[in-house]
Design a protein around this motif. Structure first.
Motif, short mmCIF file in Angstrom:
data_model
loop_
_atom_site.label_atom_id
_atom_site.label_comp_id
_atom_site.label_asym_id
_atom_site.label_seq_id
_atom_site.Cartn_x
_atom_site.Cartn_y
_atom_site.Cartn_z
N PHE A 9 -48.56 -62.40 78.85
CA PHE A 9 -48.60 -62.18 77.39
C PHE A 9 -50.04 -62.27 76.88
O PHE A 9 -50.36 -63.08 76.01
N HIS A 16 -42.97 -55.74 75.22
CA HIS A 16 -42.24 -56.96 75.52
C HIS A 16 -41.15 -57.20 74.47
O HIS A 16 -40.00 -57.50 74.79
N LEU A 104 -39.60 -53.80 85.94
CA LEU A 104 -39.57 -53.21 87.29
C LEU A 104 -40.82 -53.56 88.09
O LEU A 104 -40.74 -53.80 89.29
N ALA A 173 -50.57 -54.67 78.06
CA ALA A 173 -51.59 -55.58 77.54
C ALA A 173 -52.97 -55.12 78.03
O ALA A 173 -53.96 -55.24 77.30
N ARG A 177 -56.14 -54.55 75.56
CA ARG A 177 -57.44 -55.22 75.75
C ARG A 177 -58.57 -54.18 75.83
O ARG A 177 -59.64 -54.36 75.27
P1 ATP Z 1 -50.97 -56.55 81.84
O1 ATP Z 1 -51.24 -55.16 81.33
O2 ATP Z 1 -52.02 -57.56 81.48
O3 ATP Z 1 -50.60 -56.57 83.29
P2 ATP Z 1 -48.28 -56.45 80.70
O4 ATP Z 1 -48.36 -55.69 79.43
O5 ATP Z 1 -47.73 -55.74 81.91
O6 ATP Z 1 -49.69 -57.11 81.03
P3 ATP Z 1 -47.08 -59.02 81.31
O7 ATP Z 1 -47.29 -60.21 80.46
O8 ATP Z 1 -47.77 -58.98 82.61
O9 ATP Z 1 -47.43 -57.74 80.40
O10 ATP Z 1 -45.54 -58.72 81.52
C1 ATP Z 1 -44.52 -59.66 81.34
C2 ATP Z 1 -43.18 -58.99 81.61
O11 ATP Z 1 -42.99 -57.94 80.66
C3 ATP Z 1 -43.05 -58.34 82.99
O12 ATP Z 1 -41.73 -58.58 83.46
C4 ATP Z 1 -43.27 -56.87 82.70
O13 ATP Z 1 -42.57 -56.06 83.62
C5 ATP Z 1 -42.68 -56.73 81.31
N1 ATP Z 1 -43.32 -55.65 80.53
C6 ATP Z 1 -44.62 -55.46 80.32
N2 ATP Z 1 -44.87 -54.37 79.56
C7 ATP Z 1 -43.66 -53.85 79.27
C8 ATP Z 1 -43.21 -52.69 78.52
N3 ATP Z 1 -44.06 -51.85 77.92
N4 ATP Z 1 -41.87 -52.46 78.46
C9 ATP Z 1 -41.02 -53.29 79.07
N5 ATP Z 1 -41.35 -54.40 79.78
C10 ATP Z 1 -42.67 -54.67 79.89
#
Ligand code: ATP
Length: 216
Positions: A9, A16, A104, A173, A177
């Motif tokens: 996060f 999310h 996934l 994320a 960033r």
């Molecule tokens: P980063 O880009 O820094 O890797 P991220 O946006 O993927 O971050 P995380 O905090 O790593 O976010 O993800 C937490 C959870 O949310 C993981 O299970 C990931 O699969 C899920 N997730 C992330 N982005 C999405 C999205 N756009 N839609 C659905 N689920 C998401």
């Protein structure tokens, strides 16, 4: 049933939050606990401190009944293993169904997680997928736990694997960033309150912007 949604996060965004809301409604969850990872075991340490990532989650969850930003991984030393998080939730809720939600991408690495098979002693695992997703060859351990009827998740508190289609928003994320680092607006990708927090604390700026902000 109680939902658990873990992640770094950094920062929380609508990808999310939208999926969290959809699964809360689909499974009729009493609570959805969003749990920021203090020290991710499988990736580098996020540059933004865990208490700030938690503060952004608190802002994001504030208006949604049943959504909680959960600080338990911040209060634990060492790597933030999900299996320890689930064990602590199970102690607090001995009878409730626990649903661990993973995207996934996270599911693809699940078998590398610390004591991954024990996750199923404490919770069901629900993988949030895109429409038409077909699960590739699963290891036997997972295949034996696969269930295709969500009603089964209510009949036992833990132990099953389920795939649930959700609306996949193409937001990450990393991209947020990068946008902020490039001096562009992240508006409409994450809640305004979180954008306000990022601005106030000058997070994710490139080093040049950082110097400018400090000078102004
Ligand atoms: P980063 O880009 O820094 O890797 P991220 O946006 O993927 O971050 P995380 O905090 O790593 O976010 O993800 C937490 C959870 O949310 C993981 O299970 C990931 O699969 C899920 N997730 C992330 N982005 C999405 C999205 N756009 N839609 C659905 N689920 C998401």
């Amino acid at each position: 049933m109680i939902g658990i949604y873990g992640g770094t996060f950094n920062p929380v965004h609508f990808g999310h939050l939208r999926t969290a809301l959809e699964v809360s409604e689909m499974f009729g969850l009493q609570q959805l606990r969003m749990i920021p990872c203090r020290r991710p075991p499988h990736r580098g340490q996020p540059e933004v401190a865990a208490d700030m990532r938690l503060a952004m989650l608190e802002l994001a969850c504030a208006d949604t009944p049943g959504f909680y930003a959960d600080r338990r991984e911040l209060d634990r030393e060492g790597p933030s293993y999900m299996v320890d998080t689930l064990a602590s939730l199970r102690m607090e809720h001995p009878q409730s169904g626990l649903l661990l939600f993973v995207g996934l991408d996270a599911f693809a690495g699940l078998t590398a997680w610390h004591r991954w098979q024990s996750l199923f002693d404490y919770a069901h695992v629900v993988v949030m997928t895109r429409p038409q997703f077909v699960a590739a060859e699963l290891p036997v351990f997972l295949r034996q736990r696969l269930c295709t009827d969500s009603g089964q998740l209510r009949q036992q508190p833990a132990g099953l694997l389920f795939f649930q289609t959700v609306t996949a928003l193409d937001i990450s994320a990393t991209r947020i960033r990068a946008l902020i680092g490039a001096g562009r607006s992240p508006k409409f990708l994450l809640p305004d309150a979180v954008i306000g927090y990022i601005r106030h604390h000058q997070l994710y700026l490139s080093s040049e912007q950082d110097i400018e902000c400090k000078q102004n």
